[in-house]
Enzyme design. Structure first.
Site, mmCIF file in Angstrom:
data_model
loop_
_atom_site.group_PDB
_atom_site.id
_atom_site.type_symbol
_atom_site.label_atom_id
_atom_site.label_comp_id
_atom_site.label_asym_id
_atom_site.label_seq_id
_atom_site.Cartn_x
_atom_site.Cartn_y
_atom_site.Cartn_z
ATOM 1 C CG ASN A 50 -2.046 1.009 1.071
ATOM 2 O OD1 ASN A 50 -2.017 1.863 0.187
ATOM 3 N ND2 ASN A 50 -3.025 0.946 1.948
ATOM 4 C CG ASP A 51 2.013 2.737 3.721
ATOM 5 O OD1 ASP A 51 0.913 3.285 3.521
ATOM 6 O OD2 ASP A 51 2.309 2.155 4.769
ATOM 7 C CB VAL A 52 5.929 0.579 -1.358
ATOM 8 C CG1 VAL A 52 6.587 0.321 -0.021
ATOM 9 C CG2 VAL A 52 5.121 -0.605 -1.818
ATOM 10 C CB ALA B 7 2.452 4.696 6.812
#
Lengths: 115, 460
Positions: free
Chosen positions: B386-388, B427
Site C-alpha cells: 500500500n504505502d510503497v 503507515a
C-alpha cells in the site's frame, strides 16, 4: 590512564572498521545484517558471566542471573535467526528444482497414484 | 586475565569482523555467520574455563533458561515475523548490557572503587541499555500489532520527553560525580520511560529504522561495559555494531527519502493532519471486480508487474503468486516483480520471502529498474502493498510519507489491488490510488484471491 588510552584507541579504530566493512553490504542483505550485528552484541554475555561468577550478595546474584539469561537469549536468538534468513539465499538453483518438483506433485495429487 | 583468554578474545573479534565481511554477498553470508557464532562460542568457552565460578549452579541454570527459550522461539518464528524477532533479541541484549553496567556500579560502591571515567562508562551503559530495552519492547509490540502501529501522540509530549531527558542527564551527572546506587536505579527507570516515549510516536512503517537505531545503541552500551570491565572484545564487538548500525540506519532512512530526525520527531504535531486524511477517505467509492474479470485481463496482457508487500507475506502467498506468475509466463505474458527497498517491513525482507518461494532471481527488479517499465505495462498487480505505491509520497507535500520514493504503478494501463479490506496501510495513510478510475480492487485474503486468479487464468 595509559590503559584507558589503549582501550580508547581500539574503540576509535573499531568505529572506522565497522563503517568500512558495512558499506560493502548490498541492500538485499540489510535485514540479515541487522540480525547478524544483533547476534554479535550478544558478546555482552561475557560481561554477564563475569558479574554472576563474582557475585557475593543476593542483589548482585539476581542482577547477574537476569543478565546471563537475557544475554544468552540474545546470542542464541541472534545467530539462529540470522542463519535461518541466510539459508533462503543459499543454493538457489538446486533448491529451486527440487521444490518445483514437490510443488508440481502437490498441485496435481491425482497424478501420483497413477505413477 | 590469562593469556589464553586474551587470545580467544582477539580471535572472537576477528571472527566477528569476518562475519560482517561475509555479508557483502549472499554466497559468503551464511558461512560468515557461522564463523561469527564460532568466535562467540570460543570466547564464551574460555571465559567459563578462566573464571573462578562461585555461582556455578546459578550460571548453568541461567544459561539453560536462555537456551530453552531462545532456540525454539528463533527456530519456529515465521519469516514474516523476522523484524519483530530482531527487535526482541535486540531488546534483551540492551537489557543485559544495562544490568551488567548496574552491577558494576553496585560493586564499586561495595569496595571496588571505580574511577570517574569508569563511572561515566557505567552510566552510559545503564542509560543506553535501558532506552534500547524499553524502545525495543515497544517496537516489538507495534510490529506484532499488540498495540496500534499508528503514531501515539498527545499534547505536550515534547515537553514531557524534554523533562525526562533533562532529569536523566542531571541525575547521571550527579551519579558520575559521586557514587549513589539509588540514583542509578532511578536513572535506569527514567531511561526505560524515555525508551518507551521515544518509540511510541513513531509510525509502524518507520519502526524498522528505529530498530536499526536501537541495535546500534545496544552495541554502544556493550562497548561502554567493555571500558568498565577492561574487556577488549566487548569494546570491539560493541563498537562494530554501533558503527554499522548507525550507517545502516542512515541507509534505511535514505531509502525512504527521509532524514533520521524526520522519522524520529516527524510524528509530533501531526495529529490533526492524520485525522484529516482519514475523514476525507470515508465517503468516496471504489471499484471492486471479480476474480474472473481480473484473470481474463491478466491472461491477455503483454506485461504484468507484480508489486508484493507485507500483506503477501502475512497470507503466506509467496508460493501462490509464483504459481500465478508461472501460469502467466506459460501463456507468453512477461511477469516482473517490482521490489520496493522497504517492501515487507525491512530492507531486503521481501527478497528473503520471495527467495523462500524460489522465485527466479532474474524476475526480481528493484524499484529504479521497474519504474521505467511501468508506462509500457498492461497491468500492475499490487498484492498486499500500500504505502510503497501511494502517490501521496510523490504528490502531496503534507503527507507523512512525502518524499519516500515509490513504485509508480499509477502509470500502468490497469491497476489491480488485492487487499484484505479498505484499511489503510501500515503507515496509517489513506491511498489516493484506490479511487483511481484505472484501479480495480479484489477484496480478500491475498492467498485466496491469488488462488482464485490462478483458476480464472486457467479458464481464460
Amino acid at each position: 590512564m595509559t590503559d584507558f588510552l589503549t582501550l580508547f584507541t581500539i574503540f576509535v579504530l573499531s568505529i572506522f572498521l565497522g563503517i568500512e566493512v558495512i558499506s560493502k553490504v548490498p541492500s538485499i542483505l540489510h535485514t540479515p545484517l541487522m540480525s547478524g550485528t544483533n547476534a554479535i552484541h550478544g558478546i555482552i554475555l561475557v560481561g554477564a558471566i563475569a558479574i554472576l561468577a563474582s557475585a557475593d550478595t543476593t542483589t548482585l546474584r539476581v542482577i547477574g542471573f537476569l543478565a546471563v539469561v537475557l544475554a544468552t537469549l540474545n546470542v542464541i536468538g541472534g545467530f539462529v535467526v540470522t542463519d535461518r534468513m541466510l539459508e533462503m539465499f543459499k543454493g538457489r538453483g538446486q533448491r529451486g528444482r527440487r521444490d518445483q518438483g514437490a510443488a508440481a506433485s502437490a498441485v496435481t495429487p491425482p497424478a501420483e497414484p497413477a505413477q | 586475565m590469562t593469556a589464553a583468554l586474551h587470545w580467544s578474545y582477539l580471535a572472537a573479534a576477528v571472527c566477528f569482523i569476518l562475519a560482517l565481511r561475509g555479508l557483502s554477498g549472499p554466497r559468503t553470508a551464511r558461512p560468515g555467520n557461522l564463523i561469527g557464532a564460532f568466535g562467540m562460542a570460543l570466547a564464551l568457552a574460555l571465559t567459563l574455563s578462566a573464571t573462578h565460578l562461585s555461582n556455578l549452579v546459578l550460571l548453568i541454570v541461567a544459561m539453560a533458561v536462555g537456551v530453552a527459550i531462545g532456540v525454539p522461539v528463533a527456530r519456529m518464528v515465521r519469516m514474516t515475523a523476522m523484524p519483530q524477532m530482531v527487535a526482541a533479541f535486540n531488546g534483551v541484549g540492551g537489557g543485559a548490557a544495562a544490568l551488567v553496567a548496574l552491577a558494576d556500579y553496585i560493586r564499586s560502591s561495595n569496595g571496588v572503587a571505580l574511577s570517574t571515567g569508569n563511572r561515566l562508562a557505567v552510566m552510559l551503559g545503564v542509560v543506553i541499555g535501558c532506552i534500547s530495552f524499553a524502545g525495543s519492547v515497544v517496537a516489538f509490540a507495534k510490529l506484532q500489532e499488540l498495540i496500534t502501529g499508528r503514531p501515539i501522540v498527545y499534547p505536550g509530549q515534547q515537553v514531557v520527553n524534554g523533562v525526562m531527558g533533562a532529569a536523566a542527564l542531571a541525575l547521571t551527572v550527579t551519579a558520575i560525580i559521586g557514587p549513589h546506587v539509588g540514583l542509578v536505579a532511578i536513572v535506569g527507570l527514567i531511561a526505560l520511560g524515555l525508551g518507551v516515549a521515544v518509540v511510541m510516536p513513531i509510525g509502524g512503517a518507520d519502526v524498522p529504522v528505529v530498530i536499526s537505531l536501537l541495535n546500534s545503541l545496544t552495541g554502544l552500551a556493550v562497548a561502554a561495559s567493555g571500558f568498565v570491565l577492561h574487556n577488549v572484545v566487548l569494546i570491539v564487538a560493541g563498537t562494530l555494531v554501533g558503527a554499522s548500525g548507525t550507517l545502516l540506519t542512515r541507509m534505511m532512512s535514505q531509502a525512504m527519502g527521509r532524514s533520521l530526525a524526520n522519522i524520529i520527531f516527524g510524528a509530533f504535531g501531526s495529529v490533526s493532519a492524520v485525522a484529516g486524511a482519514d475523514g476525507a477517505g470515508g465517503e468516496r467509492t471504489v471499484r471492486s471486480g471479480t476474480a474472473d474479470d481480473i484473470g481474463t485481463l491478466l491472461a491477455y496482457s503483454n506485461r504484468v508487474i507484480v508489486v508484493p508487500g507485507y500483506g503477501l507475506a502475512v497470507a503466506q502467498a509467496q508460493h501462490t503468486i509464483r504459481e500465478l506468475a508461472d501460469l502467466l509466463e506459460s501463456r507468453g505474458v512477461e511477469v516482473i516483480y517490482a521490489i520496493h527497498p522497504v517492501a515487507g517491513r525491512m530492507p531486503g525482507h521481501m527478497n528473503v520471502l520471495l527467495a523462500e518461494a524460489d522465485v527466479p532471481y532474474e524476475q526480481l527488479k528493484e524499484m529504479d529498474e521497474a519504474n521505467p517499465l511501468l508506462p509500457s505495462t498492461d497491468v500492475a498487480l499490487v498484492v498486499g502493498a500500500n504505502d510503497v505505491v501511494n502517490p501521496a509520497a510523490r504528490d502531496s507535500p503534507g503527507s507523512p510519507i512525502y518524499g519516500m520514493p515509490i513504485i509508480n504503478v499509477d502509470e500502468a494501463g490497469n491497476i489491480i489491488f488485492l487487499k484484505r479490506s479498505m484499511r489503510p496501510g501500515f503507515a496509517g495513510i489513506d491511498n489516493e490510488l484506490l479511487y483511481n478510475p484505472k484501479t480495480t480492487l479484489l477484496f480478500g485474503d491475498a492467498k485466496d484471491s491469488l488462488s482464485k486468479l490462478v483458476a480464472a487464468v486457467k479458464t481464460a
